[in-house]
Design a protein around this motif. Structure first.
Motif, mmCIF file in Angstrom:
data_model
loop_
_atom_site.group_PDB
_atom_site.id
_atom_site.type_symbol
_atom_site.label_atom_id
_atom_site.label_comp_id
_atom_site.label_asym_id
_atom_site.label_seq_id
_atom_site.Cartn_x
_atom_site.Cartn_y
_atom_site.Cartn_z
ATOM 1 N N ALA A 189 4.548 -8.754 -5.583
ATOM 2 C CA ALA A 189 3.183 -8.691 -4.972
ATOM 3 C C ALA A 189 3.232 -9.824 -3.925
ATOM 4 O O ALA A 189 3.769 -10.547 -4.106
ATOM 5 C CB ALA A 189 1.990 -9.124 -6.018
ATOM 6 N N SER B 253 3.674 -5.081 -7.667
ATOM 7 C CA SER B 253 2.765 -4.191 -7.059
ATOM 8 C C SER B 253 3.370 -2.617 -6.875
ATOM 9 O O SER B 253 4.610 -2.917 -6.731
ATOM 10 C CB SER B 253 2.387 -4.545 -5.661
ATOM 11 O OG SER B 253 1.631 -3.778 -4.870
ATOM 12 N N GLN C 173 -1.931 1.879 -1.822
ATOM 13 C CA GLN C 173 -1.543 0.837 -2.907
ATOM 14 C C GLN C 173 -2.086 1.531 -4.267
ATOM 15 O O GLN C 173 -3.146 2.197 -4.315
ATOM 16 C CB GLN C 173 -2.562 -0.405 -2.725
ATOM 17 C CG GLN C 173 -2.359 -1.036 -3.968
ATOM 18 C CD GLN C 173 -3.013 -2.749 -3.656
ATOM 19 O OE1 GLN C 173 -3.181 -3.030 -2.249
ATOM 20 N NE2 GLN C 173 -3.951 -3.164 -4.428
#
Length: 204
Positions: free
Chosen positions: A41, A55, A63
């Protein structure tokens, strides 16, 4: 599988920091699982990384998770698109490699048999601003036929079929850069310290 990918990212991110391959907020690793990319991230320090700081994005950059990906996510996506055989990427900022990228132009010389065996060639991608699409494209293009690239004034990128493979290739790149730099300086020192050649008088 996603849990395994996150654990690997945490493990090798901390290893990279411990072994001096990156510092502060620099560097990012990623793992591809199907059409999903697991990546550090944004704003995370690698030696403090946790599974919650991984992430998840898809191959198109959308995302999926609640945390935003590293600003270098474009680089990872571009490499995965050009190299469908790749399942993991290491982008790190090792010091000798960065120095070598400022002194060389096309490629880093291969010194050890191990580096020749596992890396073959270590090309140098031209400088482009960090986090940009331009950087992603020139680096991915350099990785089209090799597994290791120096990014001018920035760092390195290595790829593999696993994160373990990509990580240890990154170590080999930094070892190669260090050996090249030390041997270069040793040759320079020898030239500086060698006695001057005194011209001989011609025979009378």
């Amino acid at each position: 599988m996603s849990r395994i990918a996150k654990r690997q990212l945490v493990l090798y991110s901390r290893k990279a920091h411990e072994r001096g391959l990156t510092a502060a907020f620099g560097g990012n690793l990623s793992v591809r699982v199907g059409e999903l990319i697991f990546i550090k991230a944004t704003g995370v320090v690698m030696d403090e990384m946790s599974e919650e700081q991984v992430s998840v994005i898809d191959i198109n950059g959308n995302q999926i998770s609640g945390v935003r990906p590293s600003s270098e996510y474009r680089l990872h996506l571009e490499v995965y698109k050009i190299r469908p055989d790749v399942r993991a990427i290491a982008h790190l900022h090792p010091p000798y490699s960065i120095v070598a990228s400022t002194l060389l132009e096309e490629k880093l010389p291969i010194i050890t048999p191990e580096a020749e065996l596992y890396l073959g060639r270590i090309l140098i991608a031209p400088f482009r601003p960090a986090g940009t699409e331009e950087l992603a494209k020139v680096t991915a293009e350099a990785l089209r036929e090799t597994d290791a690239v120096l990014m001018a004034r920035h760092g390195i990128v290595t790829v593999g079929k696993s994160l373990r493979e990509a990580f240890y290739k990154a170590e080999l790149v930094e070892e190669s850069a260090k050996l090249w730099y030390l041997s270069r300086n040793e040759r320079k020192n020898q030239r500086l310290t060698s006695p001057a050649q005194v011209p001989q008088e011609p025979p009378r």
